[in-house]
Structures are given as C-alpha cells and as structure tokens.
Design a protein around this motif. Structure first.
Motif, PDB file in Angstrom:
ATOM      1  N   GLN A  98      47.125  30.785  28.798  1.00  0.00           N
ATOM      2  CA  GLN A  98      46.865  31.710  29.908  1.00  0.00           C
ATOM      3  C   GLN A  98      45.365  31.872  30.140  1.00  0.00           C
ATOM      4  OE1 GLN A  98      48.938  35.411  29.361  1.00  0.00           O
ATOM      5  NE2 GLN A  98      50.925  34.548  29.906  1.00  0.00           N
TER       6      GLN A  98
ATOM      7  N   CYS B  43      44.582  33.198  39.544  1.00  0.00           N
ATOM      8  CA  CYS B  43      45.582  32.734  38.585  1.00  0.00           C
ATOM      9  C   CYS B  43      45.775  31.237  38.754  1.00  0.00           C
ATOM     10  CB  CYS B  43      46.905  33.474  38.806  1.00  0.00           C
ATOM     11  SG  CYS B  43      48.280  32.816  37.842  1.00  0.00           S
TER      12      CYS B  43
ATOM     13  N   PHE C 211      49.431  38.216  34.346  1.00  0.00           N
ATOM     14  CA  PHE C 211      49.964  37.293  33.347  1.00  0.00           C
ATOM     15  C   PHE C 211      51.094  37.949  32.553  1.00  0.00           C
ATOM     16  CE2 PHE C 211      45.754  34.775  33.046  1.00  0.00           C
ATOM     17  CZ  PHE C 211      46.232  33.843  33.949  1.00  0.00           C
TER      18      PHE C 211
END
Length: 279
Positions: free
Chosen positions: A98, A112, A129
C-alpha cells in the motif's frame, strides 16, 4: 390587477435567499468527506468477511523509515541480500504494498495507485486504504513491522522524547533480546564476510543503546546518504549550462544596447556640431 412588489421587499427577499444558500453551502460536506463516509460505511458492512488487523500504520511507517535511512544504505554497500525469513525484509511488511501505491502529485495532492482517486492529505489516503483496499493486505504471510519498533528505536524516529519517561529495565531487556534476534536472523554470521560485518554493525547501530544506563545513543554509526543517481547529476549539469548561456546572452544583449545608445549619441552630437559651423 396584480400587485407589484416594492423595491425594499425584493431586496429583503434577495438577502434572505443569499443567506440561506451560504448556510447550506457551509453545512454541505466536501467531496472528500462524502468519500470517507461512504467508504467507512462500506467497510463496516464488509468487515465481517475480513480478518481484523491490529497493526499501527504510523509505527510501521516509522520502522520502515529507520530501516531505509539507518540500515539499507550499509546493506546496499555490502551488496547483501536480506533473507526472506528476516522480519525486516520488505515482503514481511504488512503495509509495504500500500505504501508503494501512494503517489504524491503535489504538496497537497496524493493519489491512490490502485484506483487513481486523489486526496489532499496523506491521512485521508491512509483511511481510503483501510476502507476500500483492506482486502489487498497480505494478512496470512506478512507481519506487522510495528512489532519490532522497540528494537529499532521508532520513538526517536517519530520525534518522541524517551528521556522524559522512566526507563523500564525489563522492557529494555526484552527489546535488546529482540534486537539481537533480528541481527542473528537477518545477518547470520555463517553466511560470509558481508553478513558478519553487517551483524556487528546492526548490534552497534541498534542493540547497544537498548539499556537504561543511557551511555549509548541509538544510531551511533550514523546514517549514510545514498548516492545521487546519474540522471540527477545530468539534469543538474544541464540546468547550470542553460543558466550560464542565459546570463551570457543577457550580458551580450545589454552590452549591445549600451553600445548602440552611445553610437547614436555620438552621431547626433556630430550632426549638431556640423549644423552650428558657419557656412
């Protein structure tokens, strides 16, 4: 016959409508608030299907920062490959994938890497996330990097002041034992000269300061700056050359204008002197 509204009534109605619209606009949530609310509601609805994770993202980031700044440059210098069983290996960080999918576009703009949505603060991207991409965490194989914070002095990296709190000898002993275990698993002394040197370095850099005596400081070996990339050097040289050319052209241009002005003055003086001479 229809009544006509007088001017004061129109003005008062306009003022009331403007105040109402202003209040509504202030009370309306922003796009980011709507996104966070929607994703939180979705996550709560799907939480029963996902394993619960108890791992601090902030402390995991602090641990990785310590590894990146105070350990990896020395590992790269030795050209040593950290074994997969080592807890400091990137694949063992629960949030590593991530974190690698964070794209910083501008000072107040984050993106993102999974779904390309944008946020104006990193903390909102972290929440995104947790809510939308929680299923991408490799809970079965990865581990929480925050668990080794005691051995890596994460509090120092996060700007905390450990000297203000009373040292717990039992906790210090546990952290030192964990630190020595990391040195043994990540840099086994039977794996060659590089592993042997890194094993000794790890003990000096991290483990020696895990006492209540205060005689040793964490990161006593310092940090090693990474080498500048070739592309960075080339860009810097080209920028300097362009600046030199620009200022050279500017100097020549201004010198030419100055010379031209002086020449015009001289010509005009010569012509005026000729006119003044008697015929």
């Amino acid at each position: 016959m229809k009544k006509k509204w007088s001017k004061p009534k129109w003005v008062s109605l306009l003022f009331i409508s403007l105040s109402l619209s202003l209040q509504l606009s202030q009370s309306m949530p922003t796009d980011q608030d709507i996104e966070e609310f929607a994703t939180s509601r979705t996550f709560r609805g799907e939480a029963s299907d996902m394993p619960e994770v108890h791992c601090s993202r902030e402390r995991s980031k602090a641990a990785w920062k310590v590894i990146e700044e105070y350990l990896m440059p020395y590992v790269e210098k030795e050209r040593y490959q950290i074994p997969r069983l080592c807890r400091l290996h990137p694949d063992n960080d629960l949030y590593r994938d991530q974190e690698q999918h964070k794209v910083r576009i501008d000072v107040y703009e984050w993106q993102c890497g999974y779904c390309k949505k944008r946020f104006y603060e990193e903390k909102f991207l972290d929440k995104h996330f947790d809510n939308r991409h929680h299923n991408l965490l490799n809970v079965s194989h990865s581990r929480c990097l925050a668990d080794v914070c005691g051995a890596l002095h994460c509090d120092v990296a996060m700007g905390a002041a450990p000297h203000k709190t009373k040292c717990n000898p039992a906790a210090a002993a546990r952290n030192k034992h964990m630190c020595e275990g990391l040195a043994d698993s990540c840099f086994p002394i039977n794996q060659g000269p590089s592993a042997n040197r890194l094993h000794e370095f790890f003990l000096r850099q991290f483990c020696d300061a895990l006492t209540c005596s205060g005689q040793r400081k964490p990161f006593s070996q310092g940090r090693r700056k990474k080498r500048m990339s070739i592309s960075y050097i080339v860009i810097s040289v080209l920028t300097l050359m362009l600046l030199l050319l620009y200022y050279t052209y500017l100097y020549i241009y201004r010198s030419g204008i100055k010379r031209g002005t002086q020449e015009l003055k001289r010509v005009s003086l010569t012509q005026s002197e000729r006119k003044k001479k008697p015929s």
